[in-house]
Design a protein around this motif. Structure first.
Motif, PDB file in Angstrom:
ATOM      1  N   ALA A   1       0.811  -1.211   0.000  1.00 53.23           N
ATOM      2  CA  ALA A   1       0.000   0.000   0.000  1.00 53.23           C
ATOM      3  C   ALA A   1       0.849   1.266   0.000  1.00 53.23           C
ATOM      4  O   ALA A   1       0.353   2.346  -0.340  1.00 53.23           O
ATOM      5  N   LEU A   2       2.120   1.144   0.365  1.00 57.83           N
ATOM      6  CA  LEU A   2       2.994   2.312   0.354  1.00 57.83           C
ATOM      7  C   LEU A   2       3.459   2.669  -1.056  1.00 57.83           C
ATOM      8  O   LEU A   2       3.946   3.786  -1.274  1.00 57.83           O
ATOM      9  N   LEU A   3       3.326   1.728  -1.976  1.00 61.37           N
ATOM     10  CA  LEU A   3       3.787   1.940  -3.353  1.00 61.37           C
ATOM     11  C   LEU A   3       2.681   2.532  -4.212  1.00 61.37           C
ATOM     12  O   LEU A   3       1.556   2.021  -4.211  1.00 61.37           O
ATOM     13  N   PRO A   4       2.931   3.592  -4.984  1.00 67.18           N
ATOM     14  CA  PRO A   4       4.162   4.389  -4.995  1.00 67.18           C
ATOM     15  C   PRO A   4       4.032   5.691  -4.222  1.00 67.18           C
ATOM     16  O   PRO A   4       5.025   6.363  -3.954  1.00 67.18           O
ATOM     17  N   ALA A   5       2.803   6.091  -3.840  1.00 64.23           N
ATOM     18  CA  ALA A   5       2.582   7.464  -3.389  1.00 64.23           C
ATOM     19  C   ALA A   5       2.953   7.700  -1.931  1.00 64.23           C
ATOM     20  O   ALA A   5       3.173   8.850  -1.541  1.00 64.23           O
ATOM     21  N   PHE A   6       3.016   6.653  -1.103  1.00 61.53           N
ATOM     22  CA  PHE A   6       3.221   6.852   0.329  1.00 61.53           C
ATOM     23  C   PHE A   6       4.648   6.531   0.775  1.00 61.53           C
ATOM     24  O   PHE A   6       4.929   6.501   1.969  1.00 61.53           O
ATOM     25  N   LEU A   7       5.547   6.307  -0.174  1.00 60.23           N
ATOM     26  CA  LEU A   7       6.912   5.977   0.196  1.00 60.23           C
ATOM     27  C   LEU A   7       7.607   7.124   0.912  1.00 60.23           C
ATOM     28  O   LEU A   7       8.427   6.901   1.809  1.00 60.23           O
ATOM     29  N   ASP A   8       7.299   8.354   0.523  1.00 61.58           N
ATOM     30  CA  ASP A   8       7.983   9.486   1.128  1.00 61.58           C
ATOM     31  C   ASP A   8       7.262  10.018   2.356  1.00 61.58           C
ATOM     32  O   ASP A   8       7.609  11.077   2.877  1.00 61.58           O
ATOM     33  N   ALA A   9       6.264   9.285   2.826  1.00 63.44           N
ATOM     34  CA  ALA A   9       5.545   9.704   4.040  1.00 63.44           C
ATOM     35  C   ALA A   9       6.201   9.173   5.307  1.00 63.44           C
ATOM     36  O   ALA A   9       5.789   9.535   6.407  1.00 63.44           O
ATOM     37  N   HIS A  10       7.237   8.324   5.153  1.00 64.91           N
ATOM     38  CA  HIS A  10       7.775   7.609   6.311  1.00 64.91           C
ATOM     39  C   HIS A  10       9.282   7.757   6.418  1.00 64.91           C
ATOM     40  O   HIS A  10       9.973   8.020   5.443  1.00 64.91           O
ATOM     41  N   SER A  11       9.763   7.543   7.620  1.00 64.66           N
ATOM     42  CA  SER A  11      11.186   7.669   7.904  1.00 64.66           C
ATOM     43  C   SER A  11      11.867   6.306   7.741  1.00 64.66           C
ATOM     44  O   SER A  11      11.238   5.291   7.462  1.00 64.66           O
ATOM     45  N   TRP A  12      13.164   6.315   8.011  1.00 66.00           N
ATOM     46  CA  TRP A  12      13.937   5.077   7.949  1.00 66.00           C
ATOM     47  C   TRP A  12      13.582   4.115   9.078  1.00 66.00           C
ATOM     48  O   TRP A  12      14.023   2.964   9.071  1.00 66.00           O
ATOM     49  N   LEU A  13      12.799   4.550  10.071  1.00 70.36           N
ATOM     50  CA  LEU A  13      12.370   3.619  11.108  1.00 70.36           C
ATOM     51  C   LEU A  13      11.517   2.494  10.541  1.00 70.36           C
ATOM     52  O   LEU A  13      11.527   1.374  11.044  1.00 70.36           O
ATOM     53  N   LEU A  14      10.750   2.786   9.492  1.00 71.35           N
ATOM     54  CA  LEU A  14       9.879   1.779   8.885  1.00 71.35           C
ATOM     55  C   LEU A  14      10.527   1.118   7.679  1.00 71.35           C
ATOM     56  O   LEU A  14      10.345  -0.078   7.449  1.00 71.35           O
ATOM     57  N   GLN A  15      11.291   1.870   6.925  1.00 74.12           N
ATOM     58  CA  GLN A  15      11.722   1.414   5.602  1.00 74.12           C
ATOM     59  C   GLN A  15      13.157   0.901   5.611  1.00 74.12           C
ATOM     60  O   GLN A  15      14.032   1.415   4.909  1.00 74.12           O
ATOM     61  N   THR A  16      13.398  -0.125   6.417  1.00 73.01           N
ATOM     62  CA  THR A  16      14.714  -0.767   6.437  1.00 73.01           C
ATOM     63  C   THR A  16      14.907  -1.589   5.165  1.00 73.01           C
ATOM     64  O   THR A  16      14.053  -2.414   4.821  1.00 73.01           O
ATOM     65  N   PRO A  17      15.999  -1.379   4.428  1.00 74.57           N
ATOM     66  CA  PRO A  17      16.219  -2.138   3.193  1.00 74.57           C
ATOM     67  C   PRO A  17      16.159  -3.644   3.426  1.00 74.57           C
ATOM     68  O   PRO A  17      16.751  -4.170   4.376  1.00 74.57           O
ATOM     69  N   GLY A  18      15.400  -4.335   2.581  1.00 78.94           N
ATOM     70  CA  GLY A  18      15.319  -5.789   2.636  1.00 78.94           C
ATOM     71  C   GLY A  18      14.331  -6.347   3.631  1.00 78.94           C
ATOM     72  O   GLY A  18      14.152  -7.570   3.704  1.00 78.94           O
ATOM     73  N   LEU A  19      13.655  -5.482   4.393  1.00 81.56           N
ATOM     74  CA  LEU A  19      12.756  -5.992   5.439  1.00 81.56           C
ATOM     75  C   LEU A  19      11.614  -6.815   4.858  1.00 81.56           C
ATOM     76  O   LEU A  19      11.164  -7.797   5.459  1.00 81.56           O
ATOM     77  N   TRP A  20      11.139  -6.446   3.699  1.00 77.57           N
ATOM     78  CA  TRP A  20      10.008  -7.131   3.074  1.00 77.57           C
ATOM     79  C   TRP A  20      10.314  -8.605   2.795  1.00 77.57           C
ATOM     80  O   TRP A  20       9.408  -9.433   2.673  1.00 77.57           O
ATOM     81  N   ARG A  21      11.586  -8.939   2.701  1.00 77.85           N
ATOM     82  CA  ARG A  21      11.935 -10.352   2.448  1.00 77.85           C
ATOM     83  C   ARG A  21      11.444 -11.266   3.563  1.00 77.85           C
ATOM     84  O   ARG A  21      11.257 -12.473   3.345  1.00 77.85           O
ATOM     85  N   LEU A  22      11.264 -10.721   4.756  1.00 79.52           N
ATOM     86  CA  LEU A  22      10.785 -11.534   5.877  1.00 79.52           C
ATOM     87  C   LEU A  22       9.268 -11.695   5.870  1.00 79.52           C
ATOM     88  O   LEU A  22       8.731 -12.484   6.644  1.00 79.52           O
ATOM     89  N   GLY A  23       8.587 -10.934   5.039  1.00 78.89           N
ATOM     90  CA  GLY A  23       7.132 -10.953   5.020  1.00 78.89           C
ATOM     91  C   GLY A  23       6.603  -9.536   5.134  1.00 78.89           C
ATOM     92  O   GLY A  23       7.353  -8.578   5.338  1.00 78.89           O
ATOM     93  N   ASP A  24       5.311  -9.395   4.993  1.00 78.68           N
ATOM     94  CA  ASP A  24       4.708  -8.074   5.074  1.00 78.68           C
ATOM     95  C   ASP A  24       4.751  -7.566   6.513  1.00 78.68           C
ATOM     96  O   ASP A  24       4.956  -8.329   7.461  1.00 78.68           O
ATOM     97  N   TRP A  25       4.549  -6.251   6.664  1.00 76.36           N
ATOM     98  CA  TRP A  25       4.633  -5.645   8.003  1.00 76.36           C
ATOM     99  C   TRP A  25       3.706  -6.326   9.010  1.00 76.36           C
ATOM    100  O   TRP A  25       4.165  -6.710  10.094  1.00 76.36           O
ATOM    101  N   PRO A  26       2.418  -6.535   8.711  1.00 75.04           N
ATOM    102  CA  PRO A  26       1.574  -7.216   9.704  1.00 75.04           C
ATOM    103  C   PRO A  26       2.005  -8.663   9.958  1.00 75.04           C
ATOM    104  O   PRO A  26       1.793  -9.198  11.057  1.00 75.04           O
ATOM    105  N   GLU A  27       2.610  -9.307   8.969  1.00 75.50           N
ATOM    106  CA  GLU A  27       3.041 -10.699   9.139  1.00 75.50           C
ATOM    107  C   GLU A  27       4.172 -10.829  10.149  1.00 75.50           C
ATOM    108  O   GLU A  27       4.365 -11.911  10.737  1.00 75.50           O
ATOM    109  N   LEU A  28       4.913  -9.748  10.392  1.00 76.70           N
ATOM    110  CA  LEU A  28       5.999  -9.822  11.367  1.00 76.70           C
ATOM    111  C   LEU A  28       5.477 -10.092  12.775  1.00 76.70           C
ATOM    112  O   LEU A  28       6.206 -10.625  13.617  1.00 76.70           O
ATOM    113  N   THR A  29       4.219  -9.744  13.036  1.00 74.32           N
ATOM    114  CA  THR A  29       3.667  -9.983  14.369  1.00 74.32           C
ATOM    115  C   THR A  29       3.623 -11.465  14.719  1.00 74.32           C
ATOM    116  O   THR A  29       3.619 -11.822  15.898  1.00 74.32           O
ATOM    117  N   ALA A  30       3.569 -12.329  13.714  1.00 73.46           N
ATOM    118  CA  ALA A  30       3.547 -13.770  13.971  1.00 73.46           C
ATOM    119  C   ALA A  30       4.868 -14.254  14.573  1.00 73.46           C
ATOM    120  O   ALA A  30       4.933 -15.369  15.106  1.00 73.46           O
TER     121      ALA A  30
END
Length: 391
Positions: A278-307
């Motif tokens: 949902a961040l692609l493409p318009a919301f990418l610049d709404a967030h800091s580096w706290l959320l957008q760590t390079p490669g994080l998506w490889r582990l799964g989507d953000w809500p999936e990390l809660t598992a």
């Protein structure tokens, strides 16, 4: 000047000259589970030193709570400041909460925005008014029966970088901002100038962290893990009833901490839940580096990390008019969370309004943590202006 007659280039990490050596010497945080270790490695969380010595600078009791200002030295950078707020006169161990401050574009201050203090800096008052509906979240949690630690994390407040002589890229961007202020007739405060510089400097921090094999989120998690150990070691805190809570960037910190530490039994994520898509493409610049760590998506989507978290209870609060997340991203994240967790372990609530931790949302969060961790009766809290969630 250098020996060649060239101007001396200012440090890009002033105040943190010992940061690279620390990361090199403590290269890997060891999590309790393989799933948590994958997140620790993706963020590049350095290994934490044993709990540091904690100094109590002052303590006072007022309006039902005792507030203490604490300080400790981690293995690098400036000393950390934190505030411990607990119910006055409480007997026996009480549940503990780590209250995690937001990003908010305000790095001049840190956890002071969450605490009722004898004297508050205007930057803390502005952050509280703009993001927390005027309430001091950590102090309200203490009034509900928790021992609460709110600390400045890496890059904020007492842990901020020294930008009195900004590095060149930051200096150039800051000069342009100051020119705009002059043109507009604005006289910025010292905090305003620092926050502008720190906003530009975050790009340099992200590059530096990447070079060192870590990330901004990984360094913040390092400080948060150290603070959690300090909280857990307090004699009047029940180590088996620990939780954390955060709004916006603090909500991201809350999720990461719940995954990285088995100590967290219940946690709250407010206005920091969406799908990465949902961040692609318009919301990418709404967030800091706290959320957008390079490669994080490889582990799964953000809500999936809660598992990956061992915590048994999770509350996620969504703001339907949140300027930083599209509604479809939040609702898709909610559906993913419902598929991953039982109704007893996951609660999702949708609220009207924008990117603000309203008084009503805070009351819901405190109720949730009280029920999850067994704090005292919430009738000790002052009245909240309450508007319930919507569908």
């Amino acid at each position: 000047m250098t020996d060649t007659g060239q101007p001396t280039r200012p440090s890009a990490i002033a105040g943190y000259g010992d940061w690279p050596a620390y990361v090199q010497q403590h290269a890997r945080y060891h999590a309790a589970t393989a799933a948590a270790q994958e997140l620790a490695d993706a963020l590049g969380v350095p290994g934490a030193l044993p709990s540091p010595d904690v100094t109590v600078h002052w303590e006072e009791t007022h309006d039902g709570v005792t507030t203490s200002q604490l300080g400790w030295q981690l293995g690098f950078g400036p000393r950390s400041t934190g505030w411990l707020i607990r119910p006055a006169g409480a007997s026996g161990p009480v549940p503990g909460i780590l209250a995690l401050h937001c990003h908010g574009g305000n790095k001049f201050g840190g956890a002071d925005r969450l605490v009722e203090l004898p004297e508050s800096h205007p930057s803390a008052e502005n952050a509280r008014a703009g993001h927390y509906d005027g309430r001091a979240l950590a102090t309200d949690l203490a009034r509900a029966g928790f021992a609460v630690l709110a600390h400045d994390t890496f890059g904020w407040g007492s842990r901020r970088f020294d930008l009195s002589v900004p590095p060149r890229r930051t200096a150039a961007a800051l000069e342009a901002r100051q020119a705009q202020w002059r043109q507009d007739g604005v006289v910025p405060s010292g905090a305003d100038v620092y926050n502008a510089a720190a906003g530009f400097h975050e790009e340099t921090l992200a590059r530096t962290a990447g070079l060192l094999g870590t990330s901004l989120a990984g360094m913040v998690a390092h400080d948060d893990l150290a603070a959690l150990e300090i909280l857990a070691a307090l004699p009047d805190v029940d180590q088996e009833r620990l939780g954390c809570i955060g709004f916006s960037g603090g909500g991201g910190r809350s999720l990461a901490l719940a995954v990285l530490s088995h100590r967290i039994k219940s946690y709250v994520v407010t206005c920091m839940m969406t799908t990465f898509q949902a961040l692609l493409p318009a919301f990418l610049d709404a967030h800091s580096w706290l959320l957008q760590t390079p490669g994080l998506w490889r582990l799964g989507d953000w809500p999936e990390l809660t598992a990956r978290a061992g915590a048994s209870r999770l509350l996620v609060q969504y703001a339907l008019a949140d300027q930083l997340f599209p509604e479809d991203g939040m609702r898709n994240a909610h559906r993913i969370l419902e598929s991953l967790h039982s109704p007893e372990s996951y609660t999702g609530s949708f609220w009207p309004g924008g990117h603000i931790f309203t008084a009503g949302m805070q009351r819901e969060a405190i109720d949730f943590l009280s029920a999850s961790l067994g704090a005292n009766d919430l009738n000790t809290l002052p009245p909240f202006s309450y508007q319930g969630p919507c569908s």
